[in-house]
Scaffold this motif. Structure first.
Motif, PDB file in Angstrom:
ATOM      1  N   SER A   2       0.829  -1.198   0.000  1.00  0.00           N
ATOM      2  CA  SER A   2       0.000   0.000   0.000  1.00  0.00           C
ATOM      3  C   SER A   2       0.867   1.252   0.000  1.00  0.00           C
ATOM      4  O   SER A   2       1.995   1.237   0.465  1.00  0.00           O
ATOM      5  N   HIS A   3       0.333   2.319  -0.519  1.00  0.00           N
ATOM      6  CA  HIS A   3       1.081   3.564  -0.460  1.00  0.00           C
ATOM      7  C   HIS A   3       0.689   4.388   0.770  1.00  0.00           C
ATOM      8  O   HIS A   3       1.241   5.436   1.015  1.00  0.00           O
ATOM      9  N   ARG A   4      -0.274   3.886   1.570  1.00  0.00           N
ATOM     10  CA  ARG A   4      -0.702   4.583   2.786  1.00  0.00           C
ATOM     11  C   ARG A   4      -0.573   3.663   3.993  1.00  0.00           C
ATOM     12  O   ARG A   4      -0.860   2.475   3.913  1.00  0.00           O
ATOM     13  N   ALA A   5      -0.201   4.270   5.112  1.00  0.00           N
ATOM     14  CA  ALA A   5      -0.172   3.519   6.365  1.00  0.00           C
ATOM     15  C   ALA A   5      -0.717   4.393   7.481  1.00  0.00           C
ATOM     16  O   ALA A   5      -0.493   5.603   7.505  1.00  0.00           O
ATOM     17  N   MET A   6      -1.436   3.771   8.396  1.00  0.00           N
ATOM     18  CA  MET A   6      -1.896   4.449   9.599  1.00  0.00           C
ATOM     19  C   MET A   6      -1.288   3.755  10.806  1.00  0.00           C
ATOM     20  O   MET A   6      -1.293   2.529  10.904  1.00  0.00           O
ATOM     21  N   PHE A   7      -0.755   4.569  11.697  1.00  0.00           N
ATOM     22  CA  PHE A   7      -0.228   4.109  12.975  1.00  0.00           C
ATOM     23  C   PHE A   7      -1.134   4.703  14.035  1.00  0.00           C
ATOM     24  O   PHE A   7      -1.273   5.927  14.127  1.00  0.00           O
ATOM     25  N   THR A   8      -1.764   3.850  14.817  1.00  0.00           N
ATOM     26  CA  THR A   8      -2.723   4.332  15.801  1.00  0.00           C
ATOM     27  C   THR A   8      -2.531   3.594  17.118  1.00  0.00           C
ATOM     28  O   THR A   8      -1.974   2.491  17.155  1.00  0.00           O
ATOM     29  N   HIS A   9      -2.974   4.205  18.173  1.00  0.00           N
ATOM     30  CA  HIS A   9      -2.854   3.626  19.501  1.00  0.00           C
ATOM     31  C   HIS A   9      -3.721   2.378  19.596  1.00  0.00           C
ATOM     32  O   HIS A   9      -4.746   2.262  18.925  1.00  0.00           O
ATOM     33  N   ASN A  10      -3.334   1.452  20.444  1.00  0.00           N
ATOM     34  CA  ASN A  10      -4.048   0.193  20.571  1.00  0.00           C
ATOM     35  C   ASN A  10      -5.118   0.223  21.662  1.00  0.00           C
ATOM     36  O   ASN A  10      -5.333  -0.756  22.359  1.00  0.00           O
ATOM     37  N   ILE A  30      -2.647  -0.783   8.386  1.00  0.00           N
ATOM     38  CA  ILE A  30      -2.928  -0.211   9.704  1.00  0.00           C
ATOM     39  C   ILE A  30      -2.094  -0.945  10.748  1.00  0.00           C
ATOM     40  O   ILE A  30      -2.078  -2.176  10.787  1.00  0.00           O
ATOM     41  N   PHE A  31      -1.416  -0.155  11.580  1.00  0.00           N
ATOM     42  CA  PHE A  31      -0.570  -0.691  12.640  1.00  0.00           C
ATOM     43  C   PHE A  31      -1.071  -0.185  13.986  1.00  0.00           C
ATOM     44  O   PHE A  31      -1.181   1.026  14.185  1.00  0.00           O
ATOM     45  N   PHE A  32      -1.387  -1.112  14.878  1.00  0.00           N
ATOM     46  CA  PHE A  32      -1.792  -0.757  16.234  1.00  0.00           C
ATOM     47  C   PHE A  32      -0.553  -0.768  17.115  1.00  0.00           C
ATOM     48  O   PHE A  32       0.198  -1.745  17.131  1.00  0.00           O
ATOM     49  N   CYS A  33      -0.349   0.322  17.837  1.00  0.00           N
ATOM     50  CA  CYS A  33       0.884   0.494  18.606  1.00  0.00           C
ATOM     51  C   CYS A  33       0.574   0.893  20.039  1.00  0.00           C
ATOM     52  O   CYS A  33      -0.406   1.581  20.306  1.00  0.00           O
ATOM     53  N   ASP A  34       1.462   0.510  20.933  1.00  0.00           N
ATOM     54  CA  ASP A  34       1.461   1.102  22.265  1.00  0.00           C
ATOM     55  C   ASP A  34       2.602   2.123  22.272  1.00  0.00           C
ATOM     56  O   ASP A  34       3.379   2.215  21.328  1.00  0.00           O
ATOM     57  N   TYR A  35       2.690   2.906  23.328  1.00  0.00           N
ATOM     58  CA  TYR A  35       3.705   3.962  23.345  1.00  0.00           C
ATOM     59  C   TYR A  35       5.127   3.407  23.370  1.00  0.00           C
ATOM     60  O   TYR A  35       6.043   4.027  22.860  1.00  0.00           O
ATOM     61  N   THR A  36       5.299   2.228  23.924  1.00  0.00           N
ATOM     62  CA  THR A  36       6.635   1.638  23.997  1.00  0.00           C
ATOM     63  C   THR A  36       7.122   1.177  22.625  1.00  0.00           C
ATOM     64  O   THR A  36       8.257   1.435  22.246  1.00  0.00           O
ATOM     65  N   GLY A  37       6.272   0.505  21.875  1.00  0.00           N
ATOM     66  CA  GLY A  37       6.678  -0.049  20.591  1.00  0.00           C
ATOM     67  C   GLY A  37       6.507   0.876  19.410  1.00  0.00           C
ATOM     68  O   GLY A  37       7.029   0.603  18.321  1.00  0.00           O
ATOM     69  N   PHE A  38       5.787   1.979  19.596  1.00  0.00           N
ATOM     70  CA  PHE A  38       5.500   2.879  18.487  1.00  0.00           C
ATOM     71  C   PHE A  38       6.742   3.409  17.772  1.00  0.00           C
ATOM     72  O   PHE A  38       6.811   3.350  16.537  1.00  0.00           O
ATOM     73  N   PRO A  39       7.750   3.915  18.478  1.00  0.00           N
ATOM     74  CA  PRO A  39       8.903   4.466  17.756  1.00  0.00           C
ATOM     75  C   PRO A  39       9.564   3.462  16.816  1.00  0.00           C
ATOM     76  O   PRO A  39       9.838   3.789  15.651  1.00  0.00           O
ATOM     77  N   GLU A  40       9.783   2.243  17.283  1.00  0.00           N
ATOM     78  CA  GLU A  40      10.440   1.248  16.425  1.00  0.00           C
ATOM     79  C   GLU A  40       9.544   0.822  15.272  1.00  0.00           C
ATOM     80  O   GLU A  40      10.011   0.625  14.145  1.00  0.00           O
ATOM     81  N   THR A  41       8.245   0.668  15.548  1.00  0.00           N
ATOM     82  CA  THR A  41       7.307   0.277  14.496  1.00  0.00           C
ATOM     83  C   THR A  41       7.282   1.328  13.395  1.00  0.00           C
ATOM     84  O   THR A  41       7.316   1.005  12.203  1.00  0.00           O
ATOM     85  N   LEU A  42       7.237   2.593  13.783  1.00  0.00           N
ATOM     86  CA  LEU A  42       7.197   3.671  12.796  1.00  0.00           C
ATOM     87  C   LEU A  42       8.531   3.811  12.063  1.00  0.00           C
ATOM     88  O   LEU A  42       8.559   3.898  10.832  1.00  0.00           O
ATOM     89  N   ARG A  43       9.626   3.820  12.800  1.00  0.00           N
ATOM     90  CA  ARG A  43      10.952   3.968  12.167  1.00  0.00           C
ATOM     91  C   ARG A  43      11.204   2.893  11.106  1.00  0.00           C
ATOM     92  O   ARG A  43      11.773   3.168  10.061  1.00  0.00           O
ATOM     93  N   ALA A  44      10.771   1.697  11.381  1.00  0.00           N
ATOM     94  CA  ALA A  44      11.000   0.582  10.453  1.00  0.00           C
ATOM     95  C   ALA A  44      10.213   0.734   9.158  1.00  0.00           C
ATOM     96  O   ALA A  44      10.501   0.056   8.180  1.00  0.00           O
ATOM     97  N   ARG A  45       9.249   1.650   9.135  1.00  0.00           N
ATOM     98  CA  ARG A  45       8.377   1.766   7.971  1.00  0.00           C
ATOM     99  C   ARG A  45       8.315   3.165   7.366  1.00  0.00           C
ATOM    100  O   ARG A  45       7.581   3.389   6.415  1.00  0.00           O
ATOM    101  N   LEU A  46       9.072   4.102   7.894  1.00  0.00           N
ATOM    102  CA  LEU A  46       9.006   5.485   7.408  1.00  0.00           C
ATOM    103  C   LEU A  46       9.281   5.622   5.917  1.00  0.00           C
ATOM    104  O   LEU A  46       8.712   6.479   5.260  1.00  0.00           O
ATOM    105  N   ASP A  47      10.143   4.794   5.387  1.00  0.00           N
ATOM    106  CA  ASP A  47      10.516   4.931   3.976  1.00  0.00           C
ATOM    107  C   ASP A  47       9.724   4.007   3.049  1.00  0.00           C
ATOM    108  O   ASP A  47      10.036   3.904   1.868  1.00  0.00           O
ATOM    109  N   ARG A  48       8.690   3.366   3.565  1.00  0.00           N
ATOM    110  CA  ARG A  48       7.914   2.415   2.758  1.00  0.00           C
ATOM    111  C   ARG A  48       6.610   2.981   2.208  1.00  0.00           C
ATOM    112  O   ARG A  48       5.943   2.292   1.426  1.00  0.00           O
TER     113      ARG A  48
END
Length: 92
Positions: A2-10, A30-48
């Motif tokens: 997909s060309h779109r991604a949503m990162f949202t709280h779980n 769509i990625f469900f994140c908690d505050y602890t895992g959010f930075p790594e989840t987002l960083r791993a996908r910023l360029d995708r």
């Protein structure tokens, strides 16, 4: 991919964001994140993705992750209702 991604709280309001996103953008990842895992989840996908939507996750303007998000080669949409996000004049 997909060309779109949503990162949202779980939590419940994050789930509501995801449901609305699924209706408005059926092909978005769509990625469900908690505050602890959010930075790594987002960083791993910023360029995708061409568009990145962040909802219901508070980021401070001086958070190093915020600088990475703003430097990404993607259009960023950031929506949050928490008072801790009020320091972003550009936030929706």
């Amino acid at each position: 991919m997909s060309h779109r991604a949503m990162f949202t709280h779980n939590d419940l309001d994050g789930l509501t964001c995801a449901l609305l996103a699924r209706v408005a953008m059926p092909g978005a990842d769509i990625f469900f994140c908690d505050y602890t895992g959010f930075p790594e989840t987002l960083r791993a996908r910023l360029d995708r993705y061409e568009e990145i939507w962040i909802a219901d996750i508070s980021l401070k303007a001086d958070d190093p992750l915020m600088a990475e998000v703003q430097a990404a080669d993607a259009e960023i949409f950031y929506f949050d209702h928490h008072a801790s996000s009020d320091d972003h004049p550009w936030m929706a």
